[in-house]
Design a protein around this motif. Structure first.
Motif, PDB file in Angstrom:
ATOM      1  N   ASN A 100       0.823  -1.210   0.000  1.00  0.00           N
ATOM      2  CA  ASN A 100       0.000   0.000   0.000  1.00  0.00           C
ATOM      3  C   ASN A 100       0.860   1.265   0.000  1.00  0.00           C
ATOM      4  O   ASN A 100       2.089   1.190   0.023  1.00  0.00           O
ATOM      5  CB  ASN A 100      -1.019  -0.022   1.148  1.00  0.00           C
ATOM      6  N   ILE A 101       0.185   2.415  -0.042  1.00  0.00           N
ATOM      7  CA  ILE A 101       0.881   3.697  -0.175  1.00  0.00           C
ATOM      8  C   ILE A 101       1.841   3.922   0.994  1.00  0.00           C
ATOM      9  O   ILE A 101       3.005   4.281   0.798  1.00  0.00           O
ATOM     10  CB  ILE A 101      -0.149   4.849  -0.258  1.00  0.00           C
ATOM     11  N   GLU A 102       1.362   3.698   2.213  1.00  0.00           N
ATOM     12  CA  GLU A 102       2.217   3.879   3.382  1.00  0.00           C
ATOM     13  C   GLU A 102       3.449   2.979   3.308  1.00  0.00           C
ATOM     14  O   GLU A 102       4.573   3.418   3.574  1.00  0.00           O
ATOM     15  CB  GLU A 102       1.422   3.566   4.663  1.00  0.00           C
ATOM     16  N   GLN A 103       3.255   1.722   2.904  1.00  0.00           N
ATOM     17  CA  GLN A 103       4.379   0.775   2.813  1.00  0.00           C
ATOM     18  C   GLN A 103       5.355   1.178   1.700  1.00  0.00           C
ATOM     19  O   GLN A 103       6.563   0.975   1.829  1.00  0.00           O
ATOM     20  CB  GLN A 103       3.840  -0.642   2.579  1.00  0.00           C
ATOM     21  N   ASN A 104       4.822   1.741   0.601  1.00  0.00           N
ATOM     22  CA  ASN A 104       5.690   2.253  -0.467  1.00  0.00           C
ATOM     23  C   ASN A 104       6.640   3.311   0.079  1.00  0.00           C
ATOM     24  O   ASN A 104       7.842   3.301  -0.200  1.00  0.00           O
ATOM     25  CB  ASN A 104       4.846   2.862  -1.594  1.00  0.00           C
ATOM     26  N   LEU A 105       6.087   4.244   0.869  1.00  0.00           N
ATOM     27  CA  LEU A 105       6.891   5.348   1.397  1.00  0.00           C
ATOM     28  C   LEU A 105       7.848   4.853   2.492  1.00  0.00           C
ATOM     29  O   LEU A 105       9.005   5.274   2.567  1.00  0.00           O
ATOM     30  CB  LEU A 105       5.975   6.450   1.921  1.00  0.00           C
ATOM     31  N   ASP A 125       3.384  11.045   7.094  1.00  0.00           N
ATOM     32  CA  ASP A 125       2.198  11.908   7.246  1.00  0.00           C
ATOM     33  C   ASP A 125       2.449  13.304   6.682  1.00  0.00           C
ATOM     34  O   ASP A 125       1.566  13.896   6.042  1.00  0.00           O
ATOM     35  CB  ASP A 125       1.791  11.999   8.723  1.00  0.00           C
ATOM     36  N   GLU A 126       3.655  13.820   6.910  1.00  0.00           N
ATOM     37  CA  GLU A 126       3.996  15.173   6.419  1.00  0.00           C
ATOM     38  C   GLU A 126       3.942  15.244   4.894  1.00  0.00           C
ATOM     39  O   GLU A 126       3.336  16.158   4.327  1.00  0.00           O
ATOM     40  CB  GLU A 126       5.404  15.575   6.886  1.00  0.00           C
ATOM     41  N   VAL A 127       4.580  14.277   4.224  1.00  0.00           N
ATOM     42  CA  VAL A 127       4.628  14.358   2.748  1.00  0.00           C
ATOM     43  C   VAL A 127       3.256  14.078   2.137  1.00  0.00           C
ATOM     44  O   VAL A 127       2.894  14.676   1.118  1.00  0.00           O
ATOM     45  CB  VAL A 127       5.720  13.455   2.123  1.00  0.00           C
ATOM     46  N   LEU A 128       2.480  13.196   2.767  1.00  0.00           N
ATOM     47  CA  LEU A 128       1.125  12.942   2.244  1.00  0.00           C
ATOM     48  C   LEU A 128       0.249  14.182   2.382  1.00  0.00           C
ATOM     49  O   LEU A 128      -0.561  14.487   1.502  1.00  0.00           O
ATOM     50  CB  LEU A 128       0.489  11.748   2.967  1.00  0.00           C
ATOM     51  N   GLU A 129       0.445  14.917   3.460  1.00  0.00           N
ATOM     52  CA  GLU A 129      -0.302  16.169   3.630  1.00  0.00           C
ATOM     53  C   GLU A 129       0.113  17.195   2.576  1.00  0.00           C
ATOM     54  O   GLU A 129      -0.723  17.915   2.020  1.00  0.00           O
ATOM     55  CB  GLU A 129      -0.068  16.725   5.039  1.00  0.00           C
ATOM     56  N   MET A 130       1.409  17.242   2.269  1.00  0.00           N
ATOM     57  CA  MET A 130       1.904  18.197   1.265  1.00  0.00           C
ATOM     58  C   MET A 130       1.268  17.969  -0.107  1.00  0.00           C
ATOM     59  O   MET A 130       1.080  18.915  -0.875  1.00  0.00           O
ATOM     60  CB  MET A 130       3.433  18.097   1.145  1.00  0.00           C
ATOM     61  N   VAL A 131       0.948  16.711  -0.414  1.00  0.00           N
ATOM     62  CA  VAL A 131       0.383  16.418  -1.739  1.00  0.00           C
ATOM     63  C   VAL A 131      -1.122  16.146  -1.680  1.00  0.00           C
ATOM     64  O   VAL A 131      -1.726  15.712  -2.669  1.00  0.00           O
ATOM     65  CB  VAL A 131       1.117  15.220  -2.416  1.00  0.00           C
ATOM     66  N   ARG A 156       6.772  10.652  -2.430  1.00  0.00           N
ATOM     67  CA  ARG A 156       7.948   9.781  -2.271  1.00  0.00           C
ATOM     68  C   ARG A 156       9.232  10.556  -2.579  1.00  0.00           C
ATOM     69  O   ARG A 156      10.236  10.421  -1.875  1.00  0.00           O
ATOM     70  CB  ARG A 156       7.806   8.579  -3.220  1.00  0.00           C
ATOM     71  N   ALA A 157       9.178  11.387  -3.613  1.00  0.00           N
ATOM     72  CA  ALA A 157      10.362  12.172  -3.986  1.00  0.00           C
ATOM     73  C   ALA A 157      10.749  13.181  -2.906  1.00  0.00           C
ATOM     74  O   ALA A 157      11.905  13.586  -2.808  1.00  0.00           O
ATOM     75  CB  ALA A 157      10.105  12.897  -5.307  1.00  0.00           C
ATOM     76  N   GLN A 188       4.044  24.806  -6.529  1.00  0.00           N
ATOM     77  CA  GLN A 188       3.784  25.264  -5.158  1.00  0.00           C
ATOM     78  C   GLN A 188       4.850  24.731  -4.194  1.00  0.00           C
ATOM     79  O   GLN A 188       5.400  25.469  -3.378  1.00  0.00           O
ATOM     80  CB  GLN A 188       2.397  24.768  -4.729  1.00  0.00           C
ATOM     81  N   ILE A 189       5.161  23.432  -4.312  1.00  0.00           N
ATOM     82  CA  ILE A 189       6.169  22.824  -3.430  1.00  0.00           C
ATOM     83  C   ILE A 189       7.538  23.454  -3.685  1.00  0.00           C
ATOM     84  O   ILE A 189       8.290  23.749  -2.757  1.00  0.00           O
ATOM     85  CB  ILE A 189       6.210  21.297  -3.634  1.00  0.00           C
ATOM     86  N   SER A 190       7.853  23.683  -4.955  1.00  0.00           N
ATOM     87  CA  SER A 190       9.131  24.305  -5.320  1.00  0.00           C
ATOM     88  C   SER A 190       9.281  25.666  -4.645  1.00  0.00           C
ATOM     89  O   SER A 190      10.330  25.991  -4.073  1.00  0.00           O
ATOM     90  CB  SER A 190       9.214  24.447  -6.840  1.00  0.00           C
ATOM     91  N   GLU A 191       8.208  26.447  -4.688  1.00  0.00           N
ATOM     92  CA  GLU A 191       8.260  27.797  -4.104  1.00  0.00           C
ATOM     93  C   GLU A 191       8.290  27.753  -2.573  1.00  0.00           C
ATOM     94  O   GLU A 191       9.094  28.430  -1.933  1.00  0.00           O
ATOM     95  CB  GLU A 191       7.057  28.617  -4.589  1.00  0.00           C
ATOM     96  N   GLU A 192       7.437  26.929  -1.991  1.00  0.00           N
ATOM     97  CA  GLU A 192       7.334  26.890  -0.520  1.00  0.00           C
ATOM     98  C   GLU A 192       8.601  26.336   0.127  1.00  0.00           C
ATOM     99  O   GLU A 192       9.018  26.775   1.195  1.00  0.00           O
ATOM    100  CB  GLU A 192       6.136  26.028  -0.096  1.00  0.00           C
ATOM    101  N   LYS A 193       9.212  25.344  -0.518  1.00  0.00           N
ATOM    102  CA  LYS A 193      10.377  24.667   0.074  1.00  0.00           C
ATOM    103  C   LYS A 193      11.701  25.171  -0.499  1.00  0.00           C
ATOM    104  O   LYS A 193      12.758  24.629  -0.182  1.00  0.00           O
ATOM    105  CB  LYS A 193      10.273  23.148  -0.136  1.00  0.00           C
ATOM    106  N   ASN A 194      11.640  26.179  -1.374  1.00  0.00           N
ATOM    107  CA  ASN A 194      12.839  26.706  -2.033  1.00  0.00           C
ATOM    108  C   ASN A 194      13.640  25.575  -2.687  1.00  0.00           C
ATOM    109  O   ASN A 194      14.844  25.451  -2.527  1.00  0.00           O
ATOM    110  CB  ASN A 194      13.719  27.472  -1.033  1.00  0.00           C
ATOM    111  N   MET A 195      12.910  24.736  -3.409  1.00  0.00           N
ATOM    112  CA  MET A 195      13.484  23.533  -4.002  1.00  0.00           C
ATOM    113  C   MET A 195      13.617  23.725  -5.515  1.00  0.00           C
ATOM    114  O   MET A 195      12.664  24.154  -6.166  1.00  0.00           O
ATOM    115  CB  MET A 195      12.522  22.381  -3.704  1.00  0.00           C
ATOM    116  N   ALA A 196      14.770  23.418  -6.059  1.00  0.00           N
ATOM    117  CA  ALA A 196      14.954  23.505  -7.509  1.00  0.00           C
ATOM    118  C   ALA A 196      14.213  22.352  -8.184  1.00  0.00           C
ATOM    119  O   ALA A 196      14.136  21.248  -7.641  1.00  0.00           O
ATOM    120  CB  ALA A 196      16.436  23.450  -7.855  1.00  0.00           C
ATOM    121  N   VAL A 197      13.660  22.626  -9.371  1.00  0.00           N
ATOM    122  CA  VAL A 197      12.970  21.587 -10.148  1.00  0.00           C
ATOM    123  C   VAL A 197      13.436  21.668 -11.599  1.00  0.00           C
ATOM    124  O   VAL A 197      13.420  22.741 -12.206  1.00  0.00           O
ATOM    125  CB  VAL A 197      11.430  21.766 -10.114  1.00  0.00           C
TER     126      VAL A 197
END
Length: 236
Positions: A100-105, A125-131, A156-157, A188-197
């Motif tokens: 399942n999804i939790e086991q994948n992560l 829980d944090e990453v699932l909330e982000m998406v 997952r990424a 949105q994630i790129s901007e909020e987390k200052n993450m390059a994409v």
């Protein structure tokens, strides 16, 4: 990473697929929080370039650095350490279908050295909330839609707090409306987390809707432009 130091830096780099030179003398840089498209026809070198950036293909000539790792001296032993600083999103999701999804992560976190059960559960829980997928934790991949599977692939990424997301056609298997949703999420994630994409895509409708720096693979070169200029003269 030091402030203003590029997350990706390639100087006079040659990209080979086996013994075939696909891109030559390329200069590319991407800073923290910067978003860029990677475009070009099939076979133009997009996937090979991404593979060099995440250590799947060696950098044979020129200089290259990704998230503080020197690609020229990257040993097999160092590749997992590089990948922990990257989030990689594929077109076909690549979720493990037998869990399942939790086991994948959980599988990814354990494989990258996480041991504390509470920390693992909290991060999931944090990453699932982000998406926006907290309610799907116990679903199997086949029980959710393609768009939802791609949201899980993005979650997952994000697990190991990456400095850079490399996305290879992340909307390629999705319908236009879902593609826009996924694109909004990535931006949105790129901007909020200052993450390059760096996102490889063929979807010009998305590029038009979400303008950004564009790297075009063409005739063995990588040409940088602003995506707004791609459509000049195409309006009717």
């Amino acid at each position: 990473m030091l402030e203003n130091e590029p997350i990706i830096s390639l100087k006079n780099a040659d990209i080979y697929q086996r013994d075939f030179l696909v891109l030559n003398s390329i200069d590319v840089s991407l800073k923290a929080g910067e978003f860029a498209y990677l475009i070009g026809k099939t076979g133009s070198g997009k996937s090979s370039l991404l593979k060099v950036l995440y250590g799947d293909l060696p950098l044979q000539n020129g200089e290259g650095e990704v998230a503080g790792f020197d690609l020229g001296s990257l040993t097999t032993r160092k590749i997992p350490h590089l990948r922990r600083k990257l989030g990689i999103v594929f077109q076909d999701f690549q979720l493990l279908t037998d869990r399942n999804i939790e086991q994948n992560l959980k599988f990814v976190l354990k494989a990258t050295g996480w041991k504390d059960k509470i920390a693992i559960n909290n991060r999931i829980d944090e990453v699932l909330e982000m998406v926006g997928m907290t309610t799907k934790k116990h679903k199997m991949p086949h029980e959710i839609s393609g768009g939802e599977q791609q949201r899980i692939a993005i979650a997952r990424a994000l697990l190991n707090h990456p400095e850079l997301i490399l996305a290879d056609e992340p909307t390629g298997n999705l319908d236009p409306a879902t593609s826009v949703e996924i694109m909004n999420l990535i931006r949105q994630i790129s901007e909020e987390k200052n993450m390059a994409v760096l996102m490889a895509t063929h979807d010009y409708a998305l590029i038009k809707k979400f303008p950004a720096k564009t790297l075009r693979c063409e005739n063995g070169k990588v040409i940088e432009s602003d995506s707004k200029t791609l459509f000049v003269g195409q309006e009717h």
